[in-house]
Design an enzyme around this catalytic site. Structure first.
Site: not given
Ligand SMILES: Cc1cc2nc3c(=O)[nH]c(=O)nc-3n(C[C@H](O)[C@H](O)[C@H](O)COP(=O)(O)O)c2cc1C
Ligand SMILES: Cc1cc2nc3c(=O)[nH]c(=O)nc-3n(C[C@H](O)[C@H](O)[C@H](O)COP(=O)(O)OP(=O)(O)OC[C@H]3O[C@@H](n4cnc5c(N)ncnc54)[C@H](O)[C@@H]3O)c2cc1C
Ligand SMILES: Cc1cc2nc3c(=O)[nH]c(=O)nc-3n(C[C@H](O)[C@H](O)[C@H](O)COP(=O)(O)OP(=O)(O)OC[C@H]3O[C@@H](n4cnc5c(N)ncnc54)[C@H](O)[C@@H]3O)c2cc1C
Ligand SMILES: Cc1cc2nc3c(=O)[nH]c(=O)nc-3n(C[C@H](O)[C@H](O)[C@H](O)COP(=O)(O)O)c2cc1C
Ligand code: FES
Ligand code: FES
Lengths: 304, 255, 304, 255
Positions: C45-46, C69, C71, C130, C165, C191, C217, C266
């Site tokens: 987590k970040g 999200n 968060v 972020c 990132k 991304i 997603g 996701t």
């Molecule tokens: C609930 C949630 C929390 C996330 N928190 C972070 C984070 O703390 N730091 C970060 O760089 N990306 C965060 N992301 C982004 C994901 O790491 C990822 O880049 C993004 O969801 C795209 O991938 P996916 O479609 O497979 O989820 C978060 C994504 C979700 C859904």
């Protein structure tokens, strides 16, 4: 019953439901399914100065909750439109806007000059956001100076309703919107498609002949809503919202975010009667919520 | 007059592990469909499928109010279709596209490969009724791919080719004597894989007869609204869904 | 059996399947479901300098084939991580990267200094993208000068693997990528989420407390693939691709587009065992296609 | 030990036009669930539903290998669930979250409003077995909302309130004499709408007893991976899915 009429920068729509360019042909394609004249307006396929064959096959890829297209502005050119297509559709009792596309500013200007003369065409949608042509197209809509240049040039020659269609493939859509507003656009429409790729893992090849294409459909709705909201907070001219609208609830969301009218695109492919269902659904929503006019709902999202 | 309307699944007849016929019952009077026309069929209940799927109409009985499709499972949409249960609702847009020309006399050859069989029974029927004499070749990889019922024999002189020789003439359809020394037809009608249709087109040209081929394409709408489904013709890009799916092959570029 | 090992800029992964920050907790959340050590790497987590409570409820909205999200980087700060979380997860036999976030360059730098000292942490993922924090966050990743500034500052103090990132909310992701490469990043991941909005039409309110949130997603997969492909064509350092990966086929698509490894986000919520299924599926694909090493597949999309 | 595993639908029992109990049969041994724990349930075959849906476990029978949920249709996911047919496959992640504390003696009050009834039968059962004396109030808008079987009467002293007075005491659950002059409990357990639970929490505070409330929240994962499901506590944001769904209400901010 609620009043569905809405004025988008001087153009009075009988209702806020329009169709999106490139997804509704010229109208007659839907005659078997709906009464096209029931719509608030239709925007016909992207029209260029010269005849264009568009891109090579394959031009379409299905994606999660959406699709990519790389049609590439296939059309017979503005003169053909004026001579052959326009007479065949001018009987529709709705506003027909022409989506104007091009690779060079001079071309845009020439197309607009031709369209200026067509009495039954009350406005154009200036497409500075098409991702599917090699030169120009989206490039105009992704930088402020070029968006300014093309809008200014077109505004100088085009005297009817000038709607400018923005690209979502930018860092700040609000900045581009402001520039276009400055140059005299009467309204803004957004969003065009997002640039995407589909790959066939088995053949290891891109699905589209052009590799990249434009993403549309419900997948992009959250992004489109965000951009409509950002632009609505940045400009004073009316906004026509689109991007993934599949039903009346989606349409209401765009209106709440700040759109005065909406366009339905990809949904027409899944259900050619969807525009009328959306129209009826908006009416039903307004009545159920005791909202007297669509106008009251524009930008009415309560944020805090 | 095209329309979008709901049907209910009557049954899914499995012809083999990957090929099936799905029969649908209309909720409104069923429109008569011409051979070669197709429909855009919804795939209900599949989160992975967004668009409708184009399918040639295999059978259409306005009296019974039914329509049927002959389908091969190639991906997620057709896989889901094969699992539909009786009673499930399926939205269909039809009839779409042009159709095969119905000649009123002479011996004509119908060649179906794979799911290209789909429109052939209806076509043979119409041709026979109109006064022509239909001869049909169905090609497949092996006997398991060939699903010919009595209905076929009732309307056409039937021939089969299989690549492994397990049924009929061994080889591809173009290896059949009817397409070589025994060729004696006014026209070729074909539907199936592009290479097969191109080979037939070449034979037709050589023999100096018309070849009508039903093309596939990736379609988003099926009724001329999106311009996604183009094929290169001698007159530029044409939409397969409205100016086809049936084309005189001399009109197609590189055929 | 195919060789799944892959080197991403000096960091050798036993296989290309990693988890995306913010979607995998710190690892133990998945102990009941999978053997975390089977993965190529995990990104936690970040993490910020100070403890953060994150944004107010509601923080989540379901969207077509995706979710939003907001968060907002809820975490207990880097010191707590170093003292309490790190010891509890350092037993995993996989690379643990820490996603580093912040509002100010100095904060990023301080976090990295702390992480430099943690022996079991072979690298960081610098989150300049972020969308869910008021200051900083995405702002760093949407302009070249600020992306340069923060990467340079972190590179100066951080001596292990530096993955940066990138944000998709930009006009040209390739330009940002080049700047970051210039400043010495070892790899790039992309991304992050796309900025979006969800609106509840009945209540006329945004669904999220923060109005906008980050879209993730399958909905975003075509956009993510396009960006991976664009960046792969612009830089020499390895790319870790993500955005909507739900299964092995999706993962293969990212690798073909130019990613050396992938992150699953996701999809973990829908199926907490999905990473292992993707891993097995990649293996199966390589064997079926007679590809000896994952590496051969990187960027192997045939375009013309 | 949580797991993700497949179940098959045994039946959907419709209690009213919008409320149903869905019973699932495990494909693997079923884990014993504690009262208040929940599951993340897949909604199969719905293109509009992306995430799983969190649902309190209503019943769980490891011997029979079944698990059941008590569900109200409020949107697309729950609507689709109500239409599932026997035999359909449903993936479930469970058991999730903490659970209600099982006291071993004394008179305890269980209050369920709406679908907050879901965990109450199992809770009453456990409490009674442990040695406590459960009393239950079920509240609804009208008699049509109240679905109490003999199983409830077998384990708890049952009371009902309806807002329209069509069954039991007229009014809200907090209008019931048991929550006023007749209050005589060691603890309140509650699940239902927030305003109801807040009112009960206030009563508990006044009476000096503990109130355990099961909270809802928007969840993406259900097992602590996403941090989407927070509630404000006196100790900052906590995840309802891992540190809840059951909270001692004195721990919640603004309760
Ligand atoms: C609930 C949630 C929390 C996330 N928190 C972070 C984070 O703390 N730091 C970060 O760089 N990306 C965060 N992301 C982004 C994901 O790491 C990822 O880049 C993004 O969801 C795209 O991938 P996916 O479609 O497979 O989820 C978060 C994504 C979700 C859904
Ligand atoms: C006018 C027309 C008539 C057709 N008639 C029939 C018919 O009668 N019976 C029948 O079984 N099929 C027919 N098809 C083909 C049918 O539409 C596709 O097989 C179907 O859309 C595949 O859907 P899917 O979801 O199963 O496959 P997907 O999961 O979408 O794709 C699986 C694989 O099939 C390929 N594919 C997908 N769509 C097509 C397509 N349109 N053409 C060629 N390859 C494709 C993809 O590239 C992919 O590799 C027809 C197509 C057209 C255009
Ligand atoms: C731990 C937990 C246990 C639960 N137990 C049960 C139970 O036993 N029985 C039961 O019927 N329901 C229960 N719920 C609520 C249930 O999860 C939601 O009703 C369901 O997710 C709605 O899905 P939908 O697709 O039908 O609605 P959607 O179409 O997603 O939404 C419809 C409407 O419901 C609202 N909504 C959606 N999700 C929630 C939510 N999680 N909480 C409150 N409102 C929401 C939306 O804002 C929207 O207005 C529980 C929730 C949690 C978090
Ligand atoms: C097949 C197709 C062709 C399109 N052609 C054009 C076009 O010529 N000009 C244009 O401005 N937009 C074009 N668009 C974009 C749409 O007008 C619309 O902006 C976009 O599809 C988003 O809306 P939707 O999600 O409702 O489809 C096209 C879209 C599709 C799917
Ligand atoms: S499929 Fe849309 S025009 Fe042919
Ligand atoms: S729902 Fe994901 S942490 Fe609670």
């Amino acid at each position: 019953m609620a009043d569905l009429k809405i004025d988008i920068g001087g153009l009075l729509l009988k209702n806020p439901v329009m169709t999106a360019s490139g997804t509704f042909g010229y109208g007659p394609e839907f005659d078997d399914f709906i009464n096209v004249s029931d719509l608030g307006g239709i925007v016909v396929k992207g029209t260029t100065l010269e005849h264009r064959e568009g891109n090579k096959y394959p031009r379409m890829a299905e994606t999660p909750a959406g699709m990519l297209n790389s049609v590439g502005l296939q059309n017979k050119g503005v003169d053909y439109f004026a001579k052959h297509i326009y007479p065949a559709i001018s009987h529709y009792d709705t506003h027909i806007l022409v989506n104007v596309s091009g690779s060079r500013v001079e071309d845009y200007v020439k197309v607009c000059e031709v369209l200026n003369e067509l009495e039954g065409i009350p406005g154009i949608e200036l497409n500075i956001s098409c991702p599917n042509v090699k030169e120009g197209g989206m490039a105009f809509g992704t930088s402020c100076p070029s968006a300014r240049e093309v809008t200014k040039a077109v505004r100088a020659v085009y005297h009817k309703h000038l709607m400018v269609k923005l690209s979502p493939n930018v860092t700040s859509i609000a900045e581009i919107a402001k520039v276009v507003e400055d140059e005299g656009a009467d309204s803004l429409s957004l969003i065009n498609t997002l640039l995407g790729i589909a790959i066939n893992a088995e053949t290891r090849r891109p699905v589209l002949s052009t590799i990249t294409g434009g993403l549309s459909g419900p997948a992009i709705k959250p992004i489109a809503l965000r951009m409509v909201w950002q632009v609505a907070n940045a400009v004073k001219i009316p906004i026509v919202g689109m991007g993934g609208i599949m039903n009346a609830t989606d349409a209401i969301e765009f209106i709440l975010a700040g759109a005065s009218a909406i366009q339905v695109g990809t949904a027409n492919f899944l259900d050619p009667t969807v525009t009328i269902k959306i129209l009826r659904g908006i009416e039903e929503y307004l009545d159920r919520h005791n909202v007297a006019t669509v106008k009251e709902l524009v930008g009415a999202m309560e944020c805090c | 007059m095209k329309k979008v309307t709901d049907f209910h699944v009557v049954e899914v007849q499995h012809l083999s592990h990957d090929t099936f016929i799905i029969v649908l019952q209309g909720t409104e009077p069923v429109i008569a469909v011409l051979p070669g026309q197709f429909a855009e069929v919804e795939v209900p209940g599949s989160p992975e499928v967004f668009l409708r799927r184009p399918l040639s109409v295999h059978g259409c009985d306005p009296v019974a109010g039914t329509i049927s499709f002959y389908v091969k499972v190639v991906g997620k949409g057709t896989a889901r279709m094969s699992e539909l249960l009786p009673g499930e609702k399926v939205s269909v847009i039809y009839p779409l596209g042009n159709h095969f020309t119905i000649l009123e006399e002479g011996r004509v050859l119908l060649v179906g490969g794979g799911t290209g069989v789909a429109p052939m029974l209806m076509l043979a029927n119409k041709l026979k009724k109109a006064g022509a004499e239909p001869v049909m070749i169905i090609g497949g990889r092996s006997a398991a791919d060939i699903h010919i019922s009595d209905a076929y024999h009732a309307v056409a002189e039937m021939h089969v080719t299989t690549e492994d020789g397990s049924l009929g003439v061994k080889g591809r359809v173009t290896d059949h004597p009817l397409l070589k020394e025994e060729f004696n037809f006014n026209r070729i009608y074909t539907c199936g894989p592009d290479p097969m249709m191109k080979a037939l087109s070449a034979i037709a040209r050589e023999k100096g007869v018309v070849c009508e081929a039903s093309l596939e394409n990736t379609m988003a709408c099926g009724f001329g609204a999106c311009l996604c489904c183009v094929v290169k013709t001698t007159d530029g890009h044409k939409c397969v869904c409205t100016e086809g799916p049936v084309f005189d092959t001399t009109y197609l570029e590189n055929w």
